[in-house]
Design a protein around this motif. Sequence first.
Motif, PDB file in Angstrom:
ATOM      1  N   ALA A  73      26.856  50.611  34.660  1.00 31.23           N
ATOM      2  CA  ALA A  73      27.925  49.613  34.579  1.00 31.23           C
ATOM      3  C   ALA A  73      29.256  50.269  34.219  1.00 31.23           C
ATOM      4  O   ALA A  73      30.298  49.915  34.769  1.00 31.23           O
ATOM      5  CB  ALA A  73      27.564  48.549  33.538  1.00 31.23           C
ATOM      6  N   LEU A  74      29.228  51.218  33.298  1.00 33.00           N
ATOM      7  CA  LEU A  74      30.457  51.898  32.910  1.00 33.00           C
ATOM      8  C   LEU A  74      31.055  52.681  34.075  1.00 33.00           C
ATOM      9  O   LEU A  74      32.280  52.761  34.222  1.00 33.00           O
ATOM     10  CB  LEU A  74      30.191  52.821  31.714  1.00 33.00           C
ATOM     11  CG  LEU A  74      29.892  52.116  30.388  1.00 33.00           C
ATOM     12  CD1 LEU A  74      29.506  53.120  29.315  1.00 33.00           C
ATOM     13  CD2 LEU A  74      31.099  51.288  29.934  1.00 33.00           C
ATOM     14  N   LEU A  75      30.196  53.247  34.907  1.00 32.10           N
ATOM     15  CA  LEU A  75      30.692  53.941  36.094  1.00 32.10           C
ATOM     16  C   LEU A  75      31.375  52.972  37.046  1.00 32.10           C
ATOM     17  O   LEU A  75      32.418  53.275  37.630  1.00 32.10           O
ATOM     18  CB  LEU A  75      29.535  54.654  36.807  1.00 32.10           C
ATOM     19  CG  LEU A  75      29.027  55.941  36.163  1.00 32.10           C
ATOM     20  CD1 LEU A  75      27.790  56.456  36.906  1.00 32.10           C
ATOM     21  CD2 LEU A  75      30.124  57.019  36.165  1.00 32.10           C
ATOM     22  N   GLN A  76      30.788  51.775  37.199  1.00 29.95           N
ATOM     23  CA  GLN A  76      31.396  50.762  38.056  1.00 29.95           C
ATOM     24  C   GLN A  76      32.748  50.317  37.508  1.00 29.95           C
ATOM     25  O   GLN A  76      33.677  50.034  38.265  1.00 29.95           O
ATOM     26  CB  GLN A  76      30.462  49.555  38.173  1.00 29.95           C
ATOM     27  CG  GLN A  76      29.206  49.816  38.993  1.00 29.95           C
ATOM     28  CD  GLN A  76      28.301  48.594  39.031  1.00 29.95           C
ATOM     29  OE1 GLN A  76      27.448  48.401  38.148  1.00 29.95           O
ATOM     30  NE2 GLN A  76      28.498  47.757  40.017  1.00 29.95           N
ATOM     31  N   THR A 103      34.884  52.059  35.946  1.00 23.57           N
ATOM     32  CA  THR A 103      35.943  53.063  36.089  1.00 23.57           C
ATOM     33  C   THR A 103      36.684  52.911  37.414  1.00 23.57           C
ATOM     34  O   THR A 103      37.801  53.401  37.554  1.00 23.57           O
ATOM     35  CB  THR A 103      35.363  54.485  36.001  1.00 23.57           C
ATOM     36  OG1 THR A 103      34.381  54.671  37.033  1.00 23.57           O
ATOM     37  CG2 THR A 103      34.726  54.724  34.643  1.00 23.57           C
ATOM     38  N   ALA A 104      36.052  52.229  38.381  1.00 24.28           N
ATOM     39  CA  ALA A 104      36.713  51.997  39.665  1.00 24.28           C
ATOM     40  C   ALA A 104      37.827  50.969  39.489  1.00 24.28           C
ATOM     41  O   ALA A 104      37.662  49.971  38.785  1.00 24.28           O
ATOM     42  CB  ALA A 104      35.695  51.510  40.690  1.00 24.28           C
ATOM     43  N   ARG A 105      38.975  51.192  40.104  1.00 29.70           N
ATOM     44  CA  ARG A 105      40.089  50.259  40.012  1.00 29.70           C
ATOM     45  C   ARG A 105      40.544  49.851  41.414  1.00 29.70           C
ATOM     46  O   ARG A 105      40.619  50.692  42.292  1.00 29.70           O
ATOM     47  CB  ARG A 105      41.274  50.891  39.257  1.00 29.70           C
ATOM     48  CG  ARG A 105      41.045  51.049  37.761  1.00 29.70           C
ATOM     49  CD  ARG A 105      40.958  49.663  37.096  1.00 29.70           C
ATOM     50  NE  ARG A 105      40.952  49.757  35.644  1.00 29.70           N
ATOM     51  CZ  ARG A 105      39.866  49.895  34.891  1.00 29.70           C
ATOM     52  NH1 ARG A 105      38.697  49.992  35.487  1.00 29.70           N
ATOM     53  NH2 ARG A 105      39.948  49.928  33.580  1.00 29.70           N
ATOM     54  N   PRO A 106      40.777  48.574  41.682  1.00 29.61           N
ATOM     55  CA  PRO A 106      40.825  47.515  40.675  1.00 29.61           C
ATOM     56  C   PRO A 106      39.462  46.999  40.245  1.00 29.61           C
ATOM     57  O   PRO A 106      39.354  46.287  39.267  1.00 29.61           O
ATOM     58  CB  PRO A 106      41.631  46.428  41.376  1.00 29.61           C
ATOM     59  CG  PRO A 106      41.286  46.601  42.828  1.00 29.61           C
ATOM     60  CD  PRO A 106      41.157  48.077  43.023  1.00 29.61           C
ATOM     61  N   GLY A 107      38.409  47.314  41.011  1.00 31.99           N
ATOM     62  CA  GLY A 107      37.082  46.851  40.655  1.00 31.99           C
ATOM     63  C   GLY A 107      36.912  45.366  40.920  1.00 31.99           C
ATOM     64  O   GLY A 107      37.713  44.728  41.611  1.00 31.99           O
ATOM     65  N   PHE A 108      35.844  44.788  40.349  1.00 28.28           N
ATOM     66  CA  PHE A 108      35.542  43.362  40.552  1.00 28.28           C
ATOM     67  C   PHE A 108      36.254  42.573  39.455  1.00 28.28           C
ATOM     68  O   PHE A 108      35.835  42.580  38.299  1.00 28.28           O
ATOM     69  CB  PHE A 108      34.031  43.151  40.489  1.00 28.28           C
ATOM     70  CG  PHE A 108      33.622  41.717  40.722  1.00 28.28           C
ATOM     71  CD1 PHE A 108      33.683  41.164  41.990  1.00 28.28           C
ATOM     72  CD2 PHE A 108      33.194  40.925  39.674  1.00 28.28           C
ATOM     73  CE1 PHE A 108      33.315  39.837  42.212  1.00 28.28           C
ATOM     74  CE2 PHE A 108      32.811  39.603  39.877  1.00 28.28           C
ATOM     75  CZ  PHE A 108      32.875  39.065  41.155  1.00 28.28           C
ATOM     76  N   THR A 109      37.336  41.909  39.819  1.00 31.07           N
ATOM     77  CA  THR A 109      38.139  41.190  38.821  1.00 31.07           C
ATOM     78  C   THR A 109      38.519  39.799  39.320  1.00 31.07           C
ATOM     79  O   THR A 109      39.702  39.511  39.566  1.00 31.07           O
ATOM     80  CB  THR A 109      39.412  41.980  38.470  1.00 31.07           C
ATOM     81  OG1 THR A 109      40.130  42.260  39.679  1.00 31.07           O
ATOM     82  CG2 THR A 109      39.076  43.283  37.754  1.00 31.07           C
ATOM     83  N   PRO A 110      37.559  38.901  39.506  1.00 27.33           N
ATOM     84  CA  PRO A 110      37.906  37.536  39.907  1.00 27.33           C
ATOM     85  C   PRO A 110      38.683  36.851  38.788  1.00 27.33           C
ATOM     86  O   PRO A 110      38.516  37.193  37.609  1.00 27.33           O
ATOM     87  CB  PRO A 110      36.531  36.887  40.105  1.00 27.33           C
ATOM     88  CG  PRO A 110      35.638  37.634  39.163  1.00 27.33           C
ATOM     89  CD  PRO A 110      36.135  39.055  39.201  1.00 27.33           C
ATOM     90  N   PRO A 111      39.539  35.888  39.116  1.00 28.00           N
ATOM     91  CA  PRO A 111      40.264  35.170  38.053  1.00 28.00           C
ATOM     92  C   PRO A 111      39.282  34.420  37.143  1.00 28.00           C
ATOM     93  O   PRO A 111      38.277  33.876  37.612  1.00 28.00           O
ATOM     94  CB  PRO A 111      41.167  34.208  38.820  1.00 28.00           C
ATOM     95  CG  PRO A 111      40.540  34.078  40.168  1.00 28.00           C
ATOM     96  CD  PRO A 111      39.880  35.385  40.456  1.00 28.00           C
ATOM     97  N   LEU A 112      39.564  34.402  35.865  1.00 25.77           N
ATOM     98  CA  LEU A 112      38.653  33.832  34.876  1.00 25.77           C
ATOM     99  C   LEU A 112      39.354  32.790  34.018  1.00 25.77           C
ATOM    100  O   LEU A 112      40.554  32.884  33.755  1.00 25.77           O
ATOM    101  CB  LEU A 112      38.108  34.926  33.954  1.00 25.77           C
ATOM    102  CG  LEU A 112      37.392  36.118  34.587  1.00 25.77           C
ATOM    103  CD1 LEU A 112      37.073  37.150  33.509  1.00 25.77           C
ATOM    104  CD2 LEU A 112      36.120  35.670  35.289  1.00 25.77           C
TER     105      LEU A 112
END
Length: 392
Positions: free
Chosen positions: A37-40, A42-51
């Motif tokens: 999970a920590l490796l995932q 580190t990717a940017r922007p990564g999975f960032t749906p609005p919350l």
Amino acid sequence: MLYVLLGLAVFGLSTSTVFAGMVLAAVPGYLRERRQALLQLTARPGFTPPLTLLKPLHGSEPGLEAHLASFFEQDYPEYEILFCARSAEDAGLETALRVASRYPRISAKFLWTGGEPDYINAKAASMEKMEAAATYQILVISDSDVRVTPDYLRAVALPFADERVGGMCCVYRGVAAEGGLWARLEAVGMSVEMTAGVLAAQSMEGMQFVLGPTMAFRRDVIRRMGGFKVTADYCADDFVLGNETFKLGETVALSHHAIDHMVINASFANSLKHQVRWMKSTRFSRPTGHFGTALSFSVPFGLLGWVAAAALGYPWWGLGLFGWSVATRLALAIGVGRGVVGDKSWFGLLALYPLRDLMGFGFWVASYWGSKILWRGRVFELLSGGKMRAAK
């Protein structure tokens, strides 16, 4: 009779050792998933749906301003925070308004239910109002006595990259906000005992519940279960929401991310009431599992074995039994408390956790003493299945 007591002690030590072994066997897999999970992340922007963050409030408490501020300082592109209390004059809501004014970039809404709540669990009314006002489709729910780091929302969002996941929760470490022996004992119980139970449950049957300090759900899952009003008559609203998610066929994920759960019960009396309430709530929500919890404690059986063996003329054998009971607790304290949730209090883990194990057994016994609990200044009576009603 002494041989019966000795046999009971050996039996209890055997079951608690099996429990400890099962928990420790689950730790490497959990840590492996954390690394992935920590490796995932580190990717940017990564999975960032609005919350949308939902923060129910009820009065003020030590450190509330700093705890709320940590939610405004997230490394996350788009989110909103909704606060709700019973009245516009609630001290906690006033604190939230003051904190939000320092972070104008973060969207925040302030709501109140007004008057006496329609539900036995007043929190359900607040949750219902916030859900109706939420903008986004993933709802993150967090208690007021929680402190988080800037990567918190990225970690919470990550499980929802899997479309099968309908809900998630975070493990947590106890932090004695104002120090003190009783708060430290309660805190180490959160870090080790609570987390060990979660890992054991996950390894045996998968996640069929969530943990209240932080839980998150897809909005459509909440609506499919009937909305937050499904928790209206329950004490353990977190258990109900997680269990209903599981019943809908959705996956409940246990996050790799650990949060700080602040312990604000500094006095012996307040800490005692709080922990017995937890135990009673579990007894009525999961009666079979709760009954079996007695066999996960170790130090009470170690003490019983020491006394019985000494009375039979074998004090060194008895001391060995007691030493084994303490050793299994230390193994859990290091593997779970340090390894899984990152509790940095070596004094709490090594010196206090064996004592907390003994106290935990006492709280378990006390959970069978009556059905009334004190919650938010009101007395309730717990009913079969985990429901509650105002005490007469």
